[in-house]
Design an enzyme around this catalytic site. Sequence first.
Site, short mmCIF file in Angstrom:
data_model
loop_
_atom_site.label_atom_id
_atom_site.label_comp_id
_atom_site.label_asym_id
_atom_site.label_seq_id
_atom_site.Cartn_x
_atom_site.Cartn_y
_atom_site.Cartn_z
N GLY A 373 0.85 -1.02 0.07
CA GLY A 373 -0.36 0.14 -0.32
C GLY A 373 0.49 1.03 0.04
O GLY A 373 0.28 2.22 0.12
N SER A 693 17.78 -8.00 16.39
CA SER A 693 16.82 -6.97 16.74
C SER A 693 16.15 -6.61 18.33
O SER A 693 15.89 -5.30 18.23
CB SER A 693 16.15 -5.49 15.78
OG SER A 693 14.81 -6.64 15.31
N LYS A 736 10.42 1.76 11.78
CA LYS A 736 10.78 1.37 12.96
C LYS A 736 9.87 2.80 13.81
O LYS A 736 9.65 2.62 14.59
CB LYS A 736 11.76 0.32 13.54
CG LYS A 736 11.61 -0.79 13.16
CD LYS A 736 14.01 -1.23 13.44
CE LYS A 736 13.94 -2.64 13.28
NZ LYS A 736 14.75 -3.32 13.57
#
Length: 800
Positions: A373, A693, A736
């Site tokens: 999207g 991570s 993030k």
Amino acid sequence: MADDKPLTSVNAIEAYSIPSELPMLVTSDVVIYPLMAAPLLLEDERAVKAAQAAIDAGHKVLAIFGELEESDTEEDIRRESLYPVGTAIYIARSAEMPDGRMQVLVQGMARLALVDVLQSQPFPIAQIEKVASDIEHNTELEALARNIFGQFKKAVALAPNVPREVGEALDALSEISHKADFIASQLNVDFEEQQKILTEHNLYRRLEAINQCLNREVEILELREKISSEAAGTMEDAQKEYFLRQQLRAIQDELGEGEDIGAEIEELREKIEAAGMSKEAKTEAERELKRMARMPEASAEYTVSRTYLDWLVELPWNKKTSDQLDIKEAERVLNADHYGLEKPKERILEYLSVRHLKDDMRGPILLLVGPPGTGKTSLGKSIARALGREFVRMSLGGIRDESEIRGHRRTYIGALPGRIIQGLRRAGTKNPVFMLDEIDKLGADFRGDPSAALLEVLDPAQNNTFVDHYLDVAFDLSEVLFLATANSLHTIPPALMDRMEVLEVSGYTEAEKLEIARRYLVKRQIPEHGLSPKKASFDKDALQEVIQHYTREAGVRNLEREIATVARKVARKFAQGRKRRVHIHQKNIAEYLGPQKFRHEVAEEDHEVGVAAGLAVTSTGGDVLFVEATVVPGKGELNLTGQVGDVMKESAHAAMTYVRSRWHELGLNAQFNEKRDVHVHVPAGAVPKDGPSAGITMATVLASVFTNRPIRKDVAMTGEITLRGKVLPIGGVRDKVLSAHRAGVKTVILPEDNRKDAHEIPDTARKDIRLVFASHMDQVLETALMKRPRKPMVDVFSVN
């Protein structure tokens, strides 16, 4: 008709007395040599009067001189406008015509030198004197003459429609000079060349001039003979082929198989000639056409050959569109179609700029990577529109058969070319923008590896000779601008990714989503649901409400769905009879979409022990990943749940080892975990999770539960941890941080080595978030943990 005896012998001609003043003919069309007989049509009034004067005088001799410059309109004839040498001609026959013209048969007598023009009216009179030829017989002259005579007979034999008597007439002459004049009269040369030969009084030089003209004439006649022979051979072959084809057609007609086959073969032959295909492809097409012409129309092989030839002739072998290389216009198109996406648009404009300066640049293979999207596919359409090229989209999701890329062998029933060739046929040009959508969703099974087949397609050094299995001839893909899209790089084979230039299309900020909704989504959905701006409108606050509390995504696809939902409900109101305009604002948005689906403040409402917010990147963009931990009586074991992968499990063990190594600094007993088990859980247990991570998040949660110190609710973190507590860099910083911003986080802890990536974070997110860059786990705990424990440790967990 006036007749007289012609001068029948050479001696009679040479002995004839020629007056020193003669009526004169002036011409620029014909040269008459001595001993030459020729008919003349006298149309000019002065020429007719000159001939009549010669006849009336009884000597019947005229002087004929060539004209250097046309002077038909001049009253006076000047000596300077005539060639200095002409011919004395004898009128053997004459006839007056009703329209005043005169037809005469003349015979050349001798060369004349023009002394002067005595009069011009009513007809010209010339003062002349005979020219004596300079003849010196020697062996060189004899050799040259023999060569000329031989060449002349050769020319007579080669020339069409020339009677054999011409050669015999040459043999009847005895003098070399007479033979030279005769040959000169037969040469097919222009007026100036003939006049040059007539003017030359030296016999050797005259023969040289004749020899040069004669050699050229023989060469032309030999070449004509060769061309005629080759054409005759070709014609014979064509007639033979035509005859055989007619026989074949008659046999097929008898069998009821050849009604339209001839016309079909001819149509295909014309298409092959007009297709502009490569030499290799044309040879293969002609071979297949000959094979097809010998097949019965009803056979299965005939249909296979026909389909193959249709594919060959319909491919755009040499058809391509011209690029529109107006950089400012291209920038306007990209900005009009997409809001944000600055890095991809900048790279595309760089490509167009280089193409503007270097036309033969090989097209780069751009890979657009980002969450769903975010406009990757529509960006490809905008590139095609900016370049003025055709756009072809090929979805690779779920493809597991190599033949989908390279095509099937023609030996299989229902064989077709691969999707690359099919897309080029649809585009109709050899240089479209070709979008390989969802390249990370390719699979592989026993039918081959499609990603391996793409290695040649996406290599600019190889794809100029791409061979589809169905076509079995090379096709040039070097001018195609290939674009690929993917949601993740992890599933793309390294060899394939090495051939592409990666452009990250990251998620949007709330401000960017708001602008996209206002500029594009609302304007698209309102008319798609039968509405108009006069019937329905969205307030800015309403769109902000939808973004914050009804969607939680990196792209804008769900946002457009929610706007479409509102538009449908408004359309229903008008269908039920509403007349007034509907204005959607923040207060009534719940009437259309129901209660809020997401809280803007996803961060926990209170500081809690054992709950930390980690940051991760998934195929749908950045996400906040909560990690929970608690301690229970046990034997010091570490349990992990929540569908975590092997890498995340290793990160948890490394975090546990770090906490155990720092027991003294954390204020713990050396045996603090011997009678305690710790359970770490990552919610959304049905979703697989992996990656290094989350290392510092795991360490922070473990330190929190063992020290009983709460973790700040507005802090999120990401980073890999080592056994010694070092914080290592990670990827996806922009996505993030944006996910943390959407969740209402105020502080984000990042590895120190990722400080260089901070410039990618949009200003709208940076002004609301404090970034903390940590190089060691101690800095992470200092920022994330509260200073004091919430309550004393439970005695049952203590070590006596």
